[in-house]
Design a protein around this motif. Structure first.
Motif, short mmCIF file in Angstrom:
data_model
loop_
_atom_site.label_atom_id
_atom_site.label_comp_id
_atom_site.label_asym_id
_atom_site.label_seq_id
_atom_site.Cartn_x
_atom_site.Cartn_y
_atom_site.Cartn_z
N VAL A 93 45.94 45.17 73.26
CA VAL A 93 44.60 45.47 73.75
C VAL A 93 43.74 44.25 73.52
O VAL A 93 43.77 43.64 72.45
CB VAL A 93 43.99 46.69 73.02
CG1 VAL A 93 42.58 46.96 73.52
CG2 VAL A 93 44.87 47.92 73.19
N GLY A 94 42.99 43.87 74.55
CA GLY A 94 42.07 42.74 74.44
C GLY A 94 42.58 41.52 75.16
O GLY A 94 43.71 41.47 75.62
N ALA A 95 41.69 40.54 75.26
CA ALA A 95 42.03 39.27 75.91
C ALA A 95 42.76 38.39 74.89
O ALA A 95 42.15 37.66 74.13
CB ALA A 95 40.77 38.59 76.42
N VAL A 96 44.07 38.53 74.87
CA VAL A 96 44.89 37.81 73.89
C VAL A 96 45.42 36.51 74.50
O VAL A 96 45.46 36.35 75.72
CB VAL A 96 46.07 38.69 73.41
CG1 VAL A 96 45.55 39.93 72.68
CG2 VAL A 96 46.97 39.09 74.56
N PRO A 97 45.85 35.57 73.65
CA PRO A 97 46.37 34.29 74.16
C PRO A 97 47.67 34.48 74.95
O PRO A 97 48.41 35.44 74.73
CB PRO A 97 46.63 33.46 72.91
CG PRO A 97 45.99 34.18 71.78
CD PRO A 97 45.79 35.60 72.20
N LYS A 98 47.94 33.52 75.83
CA LYS A 98 49.13 33.58 76.68
C LYS A 98 50.41 33.69 75.86
O LYS A 98 51.30 34.45 76.21
CB LYS A 98 49.19 32.33 77.58
CG LYS A 98 50.36 32.33 78.54
CD LYS A 98 50.34 31.13 79.46
CE LYS A 98 51.52 31.19 80.42
NZ LYS A 98 51.53 30.06 81.35
N ASN A 99 50.49 32.96 74.75
CA ASN A 99 51.74 33.00 73.97
C ASN A 99 52.00 34.39 73.40
O ASN A 99 53.15 34.79 73.24
CB ASN A 99 51.76 31.92 72.87
CG ASN A 99 50.66 32.11 71.84
OD1 ASN A 99 49.78 32.94 71.96
ND2 ASN A 99 50.73 31.31 70.79
N GLN A 100 50.95 35.15 73.11
CA GLN A 100 51.13 36.52 72.62
C GLN A 100 51.69 37.42 73.73
O GLN A 100 52.56 38.25 73.48
CB GLN A 100 49.81 37.07 72.09
CG GLN A 100 49.96 38.37 71.32
CD GLN A 100 48.67 38.81 70.64
OE1 GLN A 100 47.76 38.01 70.43
NE2 GLN A 100 48.59 40.08 70.31
#
Length: 109
Positions: A93-100
């Motif tokens: 949930v949320g705007a997480v980084p691409k690597n995640q």
């Protein structure tokens, strides 16, 4: 600009496009008024390009399609849920980084 590799999903197409997909599917639950959704959209589009043929990437507008988010307990957006063989593998949930998001996708490959 949205990628042509991203599938626009709806309550009507969710079962055929996601649950019955032969490849893993990452679904981005979003809304047009959601700033974090707009922030993560280019990342999701990039993943659709990077994983073309390996993972299907889809977006479902929660305002226009309220039934499906309710079935999967989506309470905050953006919520990204990874499906494989019709089952939930993982979600963030949320705007997480691409690597995640990439590590999420790799769980299904």
């Amino acid at each position: 600009m949205a990628s042509d590799k991203v599938v626009q999903l709806s309550d009507d197409t969710f079962e055929s496009e996601v649950l019955k997909s032969s490849t893993p599917v990452l679904v981005d639950f979003w809304a047009s008024w959601c700033a974090p959704c707009k922030a993560i959209s280019p990342v999701v589009d990039g993943l659709a390009e990077d994983y073309d043929g390996q993972v299907k990437i889809g977006k479902l507008n929660v305002d226009e399609n309220p039934a499906t988010p309710g079935q999967y307990g989506v309470r905050g957006i953006p919520t990204l849920i990874l499906f494989k063989d019709g089952k939930v593998v993982d979600q963030v949930v949320g705007a997480v980084p691409k690597n995640q998001l990439e590590s999420l996708i790799k769980k299904a490959l």
